[in-house]
Each structure stands twice: as structure tokens, then as C-alpha cells.
Motif scaffolding. Structure first.
Motif, PDB file in Angstrom:
ATOM      1  N   ILE A  75       0.855  -1.183   0.000  1.00 31.81           N
ATOM      2  CA  ILE A  75       0.000   0.000   0.000  1.00 31.81           C
ATOM      3  C   ILE A  75       0.896   1.239   0.000  1.00 31.81           C
ATOM      4  N   THR A  76       0.481   2.255  -0.733  1.00 33.93           N
ATOM      5  CA  THR A  76       1.086   3.577  -0.601  1.00 33.93           C
ATOM      6  C   THR A  76      -0.014   4.505  -0.108  1.00 33.93           C
ATOM      7  N   ILE A  77       0.206   5.109   1.055  1.00 32.03           N
ATOM      8  CA  ILE A  77      -0.772   6.010   1.651  1.00 32.03           C
ATOM      9  C   ILE A  77      -0.219   7.430   1.558  1.00 32.03           C
ATOM     10  N   THR A  78      -1.059   8.328   1.022  1.00 34.15           N
ATOM     11  CA  THR A  78      -0.653   9.718   0.879  1.00 34.15           C
ATOM     12  C   THR A  78      -1.663  10.612   1.576  1.00 34.15           C
ATOM     13  N   PRO A  79      -1.260  11.275   2.672  1.00 36.71           N
ATOM     14  CA  PRO A  79      -2.163  12.242   3.309  1.00 36.71           C
ATOM     15  C   PRO A  79      -2.454  13.385   2.338  1.00 36.71           C
ATOM     16  N   ASP A  80      -3.679  13.912   2.344  1.00 35.98           N
ATOM     17  CA  ASP A  80      -3.975  15.075   1.512  1.00 35.98           C
ATOM     18  C   ASP A  80      -2.951  16.164   1.812  1.00 35.98           C
ATOM     19  N   GLY A  81      -2.263  16.631   0.765  1.00 36.54           N
ATOM     20  CA  GLY A  81      -1.259  17.677   0.928  1.00 36.54           C
ATOM     21  C   GLY A  81       0.068  17.193   1.481  1.00 36.54           C
ATOM     22  N   GLY A  82       0.226  15.869   1.666  1.00 39.34           N
ATOM     23  CA  GLY A  82       1.450  15.324   2.263  1.00 39.34           C
ATOM     24  C   GLY A  82       2.225  14.440   1.315  1.00 39.34           C
ATOM     25  N   GLN A  83       3.235  13.788   1.852  1.00 44.80           N
ATOM     26  CA  GLN A  83       4.110  12.913   1.091  1.00 44.80           C
ATOM     27  C   GLN A  83       3.643  11.459   1.192  1.00 44.80           C
ATOM     28  N   PRO A  84       3.800  10.682   0.117  1.00 45.80           N
ATOM     29  CA  PRO A  84       3.405   9.264   0.159  1.00 45.80           C
ATOM     30  C   PRO A  84       4.298   8.455   1.097  1.00 45.80           C
ATOM     31  N   ILE A  85       3.684   7.455   1.733  1.00 49.70           N
ATOM     32  CA  ILE A  85       4.410   6.529   2.605  1.00 49.70           C
ATOM     33  C   ILE A  85       4.078   5.127   2.124  1.00 49.70           C
ATOM     34  N   GLU A  86       5.107   4.317   1.871  1.00 45.20           N
ATOM     35  CA  GLU A  86       4.905   2.941   1.394  1.00 45.20           C
ATOM     36  C   GLU A  86       4.894   1.976   2.572  1.00 45.20           C
ATOM     37  N   PHE A  87       4.001   0.990   2.498  1.00 50.11           N
ATOM     38  CA  PHE A  87       3.889  -0.043   3.519  1.00 50.11           C
ATOM     39  C   PHE A  87       3.960  -1.407   2.851  1.00 50.11           C
ATOM     40  N   ASN A  88       4.734  -2.294   3.476  1.00 51.71           N
ATOM     41  CA  ASN A  88       4.987  -3.626   2.953  1.00 51.71           C
ATOM     42  C   ASN A  88       4.634  -4.674   4.001  1.00 51.71           C
ATOM     43  N   PRO A  89       4.576  -5.956   3.609  1.00 48.66           N
ATOM     44  CA  PRO A  89       4.247  -7.001   4.590  1.00 48.66           C
ATOM     45  C   PRO A  89       5.142  -6.907   5.832  1.00 48.66           C
ATOM     46  N   GLY A  90       4.501  -7.010   6.997  1.00 48.53           N
ATOM     47  CA  GLY A  90       5.212  -6.935   8.267  1.00 48.53           C
ATOM     48  C   GLY A  90       5.193  -5.550   8.883  1.00 48.53           C
ATOM     49  N   ASP A  91       4.904  -4.522   8.090  1.00 51.53           N
ATOM     50  CA  ASP A  91       4.870  -3.163   8.634  1.00 51.53           C
ATOM     51  C   ASP A  91       3.669  -2.986   9.554  1.00 51.53           C
ATOM     52  N   ALA A  92       3.838  -2.148  10.548  1.00 55.45           N
ATOM     53  CA  ALA A  92       2.763  -1.759  11.453  1.00 55.45           C
ATOM     54  C   ALA A  92       2.701  -0.235  11.444  1.00 55.45           C
ATOM     55  N   PHE A  93       1.478   0.298  11.553  1.00 52.08           N
ATOM     56  CA  PHE A  93       1.317   1.744  11.564  1.00 52.08           C
ATOM     57  C   PHE A  93       0.000   2.122  12.220  1.00 52.08           C
ATOM     58  N   ALA A  94      -0.109   3.394  12.569  1.00 50.36           N
ATOM     59  CA  ALA A  94      -1.329   3.922  13.174  1.00 50.36           C
ATOM     60  C   ALA A  94      -1.846   5.060  12.314  1.00 50.36           C
ATOM     61  N   VAL A  95      -3.165   5.154  12.215  1.00 54.21           N
ATOM     62  CA  VAL A  95      -3.826   6.250  11.508  1.00 54.21           C
ATOM     63  C   VAL A  95      -4.686   6.977  12.534  1.00 54.21           C
ATOM     64  N   GLU A  96      -4.456   8.256  12.688  1.00 54.35           N
ATOM     65  CA  GLU A  96      -5.191   9.058  13.668  1.00 54.35           C
ATOM     66  C   GLU A  96      -6.542   9.493  13.121  1.00 54.35           C
ATOM     67  N   ALA A  97      -7.495   9.671  14.015  1.00 52.20           N
ATOM     68  CA  ALA A  97      -8.774  10.270  13.637  1.00 52.20           C
ATOM     69  C   ALA A  97      -8.498  11.632  13.014  1.00 52.20           C
ATOM     70  N   GLY A  98      -9.199  11.954  11.951  1.00 54.02           N
ATOM     71  CA  GLY A  98      -8.984  13.210  11.245  1.00 54.02           C
ATOM     72  C   GLY A  98      -8.152  13.056   9.980  1.00 54.02           C
ATOM     73  N   PHE A  99      -7.516  11.882   9.788  1.00 54.67           N
ATOM     74  CA  PHE A  99      -6.726  11.648   8.573  1.00 54.67           C
ATOM     75  C   PHE A  99      -7.639  11.684   7.352  1.00 54.67           C
ATOM     76  N   THR A 100      -7.176  12.341   6.283  1.00 50.08           N
ATOM     77  CA  THR A 100      -7.793  12.228   4.965  1.00 50.08           C
ATOM     78  C   THR A 100      -6.675  12.039   3.958  1.00 50.08           C
ATOM     79  N   GLY A 101      -6.896  11.179   2.980  1.00 46.10           N
ATOM     80  CA  GLY A 101      -5.885  10.932   1.963  1.00 46.10           C
ATOM     81  C   GLY A 101      -6.216   9.707   1.152  1.00 46.10           C
ATOM     82  N   THR A 102      -5.253   9.297   0.321  1.00 49.37           N
ATOM     83  CA  THR A 102      -5.466   8.151  -0.567  1.00 49.37           C
ATOM     84  C   THR A 102      -4.693   6.926  -0.099  1.00 49.37           C
ATOM     85  N   TRP A 103      -5.320   5.779  -0.324  1.00 45.27           N
ATOM     86  CA  TRP A 103      -4.687   4.473  -0.163  1.00 45.27           C
ATOM     87  C   TRP A 103      -4.586   3.879  -1.556  1.00 45.27           C
TER      88      TRP A 103
END
Length: 118
Positions: A75-103
Motif C-alpha cells: 500500500i502507498t498512503i498519501t495524506p492530503d497535501g502530504g508525502q506518500p508513505i509505502e507499507f509492505n508485509p510486516g509493517d505496522a502503523f497507526a492512523v489518527e482520527a482526522g486523517f484524509t488521503g489516498t490508499w
């Protein structure tokens, strides 16, 4: 009887939710998703389970906190107005309430999730 204090979650369950979740809108391709809610906290504050999605792009708006452990896929997740972040198998991450962007789901995804409801 007291509430169960530890629960081993199954790999999936019967009857997944097969509609796109609230706040998720397709913007490219023909992605689809399945969600299995495998556990609800006794106090109603959390849910956890498995989510699967096929390639494509969603724009999403989060109104709740989510913890994710990516089991498979990319997955590549890009916050609206932000930089893309790539996620691969084994990665862990948190998404805060209020996030908007593309997956952008580039390979079929399977993830564990935990969402704070209250």
C-alpha cells in the motif's frame, strides 16, 4: 460470569462485510474490500479483525484511531497535501482520527486492525 480477559482471534470468520466502509470512496481502478470484525471489547471501546482489499485507489476519511499490522500486500498512503508513505508485509502503523488521503493498493492486501470506537 466475568468477561473474557484474553481472546485468541481466528484467521477470519464467516460473513465478512463486503461493502466499502464508510468514508472510503473509489477514485481509481476497481478495488474491493472485505472486513471481518473478529472481536469487540467488552466495554464497547474497541473492535479488531481482518481487512482484505484488492488493487485500486481509495480516498478515505478517518473519524476514529486505527492500528494496523500489514500481513500481506503493498500500500502507498498519501495524506492530503502530504508525502506518500509505502507499507509492505510486516509493517505496522497507526492512523489518527482526522486523517484524509489516498490508499493506493498495489498488491492484494490483508491486514490486522484494531479501531478505537470510544
Amino acid at each position: 460470569m466475568s468477561a473474557q480477559l484474553i481472546t485468541k482471534l481466528p484467521e477470519s470468520g464467516p460473513d465478512p462485510i463486503t461493502t466499502d466502509l464508510p468514508g472510503w470512496k473509489v477514485v481509481s481502478g476497481t478495488p474491493s474490500m472485505k472486513t471481518w470484525i473478529l472481536h469487540k471489547a467488552a466495554d464497547g471501546s474497541m473492535i479488531s479483525g481482518i481487512w482484505e482489499a484488492m488493487p485500486g485507489t481509495y480516498h478515505t476519511t478517518y473519524d476514529k484511531y486505527e492500528f494496523v499490522h500489514l500481513i500481506s500486500g503493498r500500500i502507498t498512503i498519501t495524506p492530503d497535501g502530504g508525502q506518500p508513505i509505502e507499507f509492505n508485509p510486516g509493517d505496522a502503523f497507526a492512523v489518527e482520527a482526522g486523517f484524509t488521503g489516498t490508499w493506493v493498493i498495489t498488491e492484494p492486501v490483508r491486514k490486522h486492525f484494531a479501531i478505537r470506537l470510544a
